[in-house]
Design a protein around this motif. Structure first.
Motif, PDB file in Angstrom:
ATOM      1  N   ILE A   1     112.264  38.744   0.257  1.00 32.23           N
ATOM      2  CA  ILE A   1     113.482  39.140  -0.467  1.00 32.23           C
ATOM      3  C   ILE A   1     113.197  39.239  -1.959  1.00 32.23           C
ATOM      4  CG2 ILE A   1     115.146  38.269   1.222  1.00 32.23           C
ATOM      5  CD1 ILE A   1     115.552  35.905  -0.785  1.00 32.23           C
TER       6      ILE A   1
ATOM      7  N   PRO B   1     115.079  42.570  -3.678  1.00 32.23           N
ATOM      8  CA  PRO B   1     116.524  42.422  -3.905  1.00 32.23           C
ATOM      9  C   PRO B   1     116.858  41.229  -4.795  1.00 32.23           C
ATOM     10  CG  PRO B   1     115.952  41.990  -1.609  1.00 32.23           C
ATOM     11  CD  PRO B   1     114.756  42.595  -2.252  1.00 32.23           C
ATOM     12  N   ALA B   2     116.101  40.148  -4.695  1.00 37.19           N
ATOM     13  CA  ALA B   2     116.377  38.996  -5.554  1.00 37.19           C
ATOM     14  C   ALA B   2     116.122  39.375  -7.007  1.00 37.19           C
ATOM     15  CB  ALA B   2     115.525  37.807  -5.148  1.00 37.19           C
TER      16      ALA B   2
ATOM     17  N   THR C   1     118.946  41.413  -8.190  1.00 41.09           N
ATOM     18  CA  THR C   1     120.126  40.568  -8.399  1.00 41.09           C
ATOM     19  C   THR C   1     120.056  39.878  -9.756  1.00 41.09           C
ATOM     20  OG1 THR C   1     120.120  40.154  -6.046  1.00 41.09           O
ATOM     21  CG2 THR C   1     121.506  38.740  -7.391  1.00 41.09           C
TER      22      THR C   1
ATOM     23  N   SER D   1     120.128  33.825  -2.461  1.00 41.88           N
ATOM     24  CA  SER D   1     119.546  33.832  -1.117  1.00 41.88           C
ATOM     25  C   SER D   1     120.290  34.761  -0.184  1.00 41.88           C
ATOM     26  CB  SER D   1     119.572  32.427  -0.511  1.00 41.88           C
ATOM     27  OG  SER D   1     118.475  31.694  -0.937  1.00 41.88           O
ATOM     28  N   TRP D   2     121.588  34.498  -0.027  1.00 42.56           N
ATOM     29  CA  TRP D   2     122.342  35.230   0.994  1.00 42.56           C
ATOM     30  C   TRP D   2     122.540  36.691   0.600  1.00 42.56           C
ATOM     31  CZ3 TRP D   2     126.063  30.526   0.832  1.00 42.56           C
ATOM     32  CH2 TRP D   2     125.473  29.478   1.536  1.00 42.56           C
ATOM     33  N   TYR D   3     122.992  36.900  -0.635  1.00 42.09           N
ATOM     34  CA  TYR D   3     123.226  38.262  -1.067  1.00 42.09           C
ATOM     35  C   TYR D   3     121.928  39.094  -1.068  1.00 42.09           C
ATOM     36  CZ  TYR D   3     124.281  42.109  -4.225  1.00 42.09           C
ATOM     37  OH  TYR D   3     124.398  43.346  -4.794  1.00 42.09           O
ATOM     38  N   PRO D   4     120.823  38.596  -1.638  1.00 38.08           N
ATOM     39  CA  PRO D   4     119.592  39.392  -1.590  1.00 38.08           C
ATOM     40  C   PRO D   4     119.135  39.725  -0.174  1.00 38.08           C
ATOM     41  CG  PRO D   4     119.350  37.658  -3.197  1.00 38.08           C
ATOM     42  CD  PRO D   4     120.637  37.402  -2.488  1.00 38.08           C
ATOM     43  N   MET D   5     119.404  38.826   0.777  1.00 39.66           N
ATOM     44  CA  MET D   5     119.020  39.117   2.151  1.00 39.66           C
ATOM     45  C   MET D   5     119.717  40.377   2.644  1.00 39.66           C
ATOM     46  SD  MET D   5     119.042  35.392   3.860  1.00 39.66           S
ATOM     47  CE  MET D   5     119.639  35.900   5.445  1.00 39.66           C
TER      48      MET D   5
END
Lengths: 319, 307
Positions: free
Chosen positions: A163, A166-167, A170, B41-45
């Protein structure tokens, strides 16, 4: 000779020694392993044992300690001596020049300070948020507590690198609040909190705190926060130690994440900083920098050996 | 304290008065961690999946393209190389990084002297920051004055070109990571070995089992669970290899050390194609999830089994 095969109780066994050079140092049996103490005490058993011991000592020292010795002394050589063939095993003139250069040219002081800031900030947030969360999940038991715990543990299934992208996005543009955390310590601090393993370790420890203790405090009218502070935290020192060491060393050793989220040379961690300068530095300076970068973690290791070993085996494995 | 009547022991539900207030307090305590988990964690997943289905340059609104990104990645000739390399790397790392620590732990467990020292020395490299260990080995691998070729020279062997040749580059990476991770496995195995009941060895010995049979029929079954867990963990960890190729070889020579994660990094940060990078990430995630699920399942059984 045949008597020794039976397992003696915990007390130091009253051994009848083999008549060898050092009769006192007979192999007792603290804990029975694959090789029986009986076999170890035969003449050949001893010979083989000592041969293996010496072999292991020499090999391990060569394999694990010698590279470090090479690194530390390599940085004390002059650049010519450093490149000399065949190499010298002791620097002919010891000089700390490379260390001084590394410190000044590469700005290691700045990198070290950054890394300290990230590691201990991350520790502060982790302790504050994860301890509170684990306490709530373990002792306050809210509705959907199990769902929350499961969701947190499920993140353990997602290896961090998958991840990564996306991390990173974010952090670059935090949803809802539209904040750019790149090149700020927050980009290290907050993601460190989201560690399912830490929550798991803490919760499991809190589960073991007797309910009577908590109930007694409730009867005395203590608030949940007061119970956390005056009862749970004081008895949790061992696990807090383990979590602290894991958190700090993980942040200190991390490479990929800080590489992505802290691209500004003024903000880099020591690992990333050194790696980013690897092409433009003389080899001796570079090596000195490697030594300096490893000193903090080695010191932590020396100081907290026992806790680190405990952390390794606590709850199975490290995350 | 408002409803401070002591609840009977069987019903701990009503401790802090009305359930609502209790839940509010609990979620107050949880909020910090929940926010961090949600954001990081949850959102990037979820976002990883979404990104892998989009063309997105983060300026214009994202465009849904279905499986296009996956096709792009699959069509890339390096894709296959990266997966093959990663698998070979994982297999080699298992051979070195999984078997060796167990053997080392077995030997250390037999030794009665210098235990503290040996444990210390084995674990020392683990404490070095990985970047330091990798850069240190880069210097050792140097074909000129590098330590390894010196050692080979001492015993009369010709030097190798280590990182510069596509036949040795991958194994060179495995050597570094084995060296720096050996200590973790060894110490975990040592802890597991300590808990093997000595009676079993005695019984096996009485039954006439020799040294190796005792290991095979007592040690291995007794530590089966931890062996399994470590195997899974090792696979998960090595399939994410990034720092070694990034710092040592840059994926070269001729893509010989290109790994999946390194390719993903390249897609995102070199070609600026986060969609394709995410597609690769999702593929890796699906593969690793299988191992992760098994790992979680077994590692949770583990503490009860051991204590």
């Amino acid at each position: 000779m045949s008597l020794t095969a039976t397992r003696p109780p915990a007390a130091p066994p009253a051994r009848k020694g083999a008549p060898r050079r050092r009769p006192r140092k007979v192999f007792g049996s603290e804990h029975r392993t694959v090789v029986s103490p009986h076999h170890l005490n035969t003449v050949w058993g001893r010979r083989i044992y000592w041969a293996v011991l010496v072999f292991v000592l020499v090999t391990f020292t060569l394999v694990f300690l010698f590279p470090l010795y090479w690194m530390v002394t390599g940085a004390m050589k002059t650049q010519e001596e450093f490149l000399r063939l065949p190499p010298t095993y002791f620097p002919s003139d010891w000089t700390l020049e490379s260390y001084r250069q590394a410190w000044e040219l590469m700005g290691l002081g700045k990198f070290l300070l950054n890394t300290f800031q990230y590691a201990f900030g991350a520790l502060a947030f982790t302790l504050a948020f994860d301890v509170a969360a684990a306490y709530a999940l373990s002792k306050l038991r809210p509705v959907f507590g199990n769902v929350v715990l499961l969701a947190m543990l499920a993140t353990l299934m997602i290896p961090p690198t998958v991840i990564l992208l996306p991390a990173y996005l974010t952090v670059k543009d935090l949803p809802l609040v539209q904040l750019d955390l790149l090149n700020t310590p927050w980009a290290i601090w907050l993601p460190t909190v989201a560690n399912g393993f830490t929550v798991f370790l803490l919760k499991r420890f809190f589960d073991g705190i007797p309910r009577e203790l908590i109930e007694a405090a409730q009867i005395d009218g203590a608030s949940p926060f007061r119970i956390l502070r005056s009862i749970v935290l004081p008895v949790s020192r061992p696990i807090l130690g383990v979590v602290s060491i894991l958190t700090v060393t993980n942040v200190w050793r991390d490479f990929v994440w800080p590489l992505l989220v802290l691209p500004d040379p003024e903000r880099m961690t020591i690992s990333v900083g050194i790696a980013s300068l690897r092409f433009n530095m003389p080899q001796t300076t570079m090596t000195a920098a490697l030594v300096i970068a490893s000193i903090p973690t080695i010191v932590v290791f020396l100081a907290f050996q026992r806790h680190i070993m405990a952390g390794l085996t606590a709850g199975g494995l490290k995350g | 304290m408002a409803v401070a009547t002591r609840p009977p022991r069987g019903r701990p539900q009503r401790r802090w008065g009305p359930a609502f207030r209790r839940n509010l307090t609990a979620y107050g305590f949880l909020s910090g961690a929940l926010i961090c988990f949600a954001f990081f964690s949850w959102y990037p997943m979820l976002r990883g999946f979404v990104l892998s289905l989009q063309h997105n340059n983060f300026v214009d609104p994202p465009e849904w393209v279905g499986l296009d990104n996956y096709r792009t990645v699959l069509a890339d000739p390096v894709f296959q190389t990266a997966w093959v390399n990663t698998l070979v790397y994982t297999l080699l790392a298992l051979l070195c990084g999984y078997v060796v620590p167990f053997v080392v732990a077995l030997v250390l467990n037999e030794l009665r002297h210098a235990r503290g020292y040996l444990r210390f020395v084995v674990y020392l490299p683990v404490m070095l920051p990985p970047a330091v260990a990798v850069l240190l080995f880069k210097w050792f691998y140097d074909p000129g004055p590098g330590l390894f070729n010196q050692v080979l020279g001492l015993v009369g062997l010709p030097g190798l070109s280590w990182l510069d040749s596509s036949s040795t580059a991958l194994i060179s990476l495995v050597l570094v990571s084995t060296w720096m991770n050996l200590g973790t496995g060894t110490l975990i195995y040592l802890a597991a070995l300590q808990s093997v009941p000595g009676e079993l060895y005695e019984a096996a010995e009485l039954d006439g089992a020799g040294f190796f049979r005792r290991i095979w029929h007592v040690t291995v079954p007794q530590t089966r669970l931890i062996l399994l867990v470590m195997l899974l963990l090792q696979v998960i960890a090595t399939m994410q290899v990034f720092i070694e190729p990034y710092l040592l070889t840059g994926g070269g020579p001729e893509d010989a050390t290109m790994s999946v994660v390194y390719l993903m990094y390249q897609y995102a940060f070199v070609y600026d194609d986060f969609g394709a990078g995410s597609a690769l990430g999702v593929m890796l995630m699906l593969v690793l999830m299988v191992f992760s699920a098994a790992y979680l399942r077994f590692s949770r059984d583990d503490p009860q089994e051991r204590s």
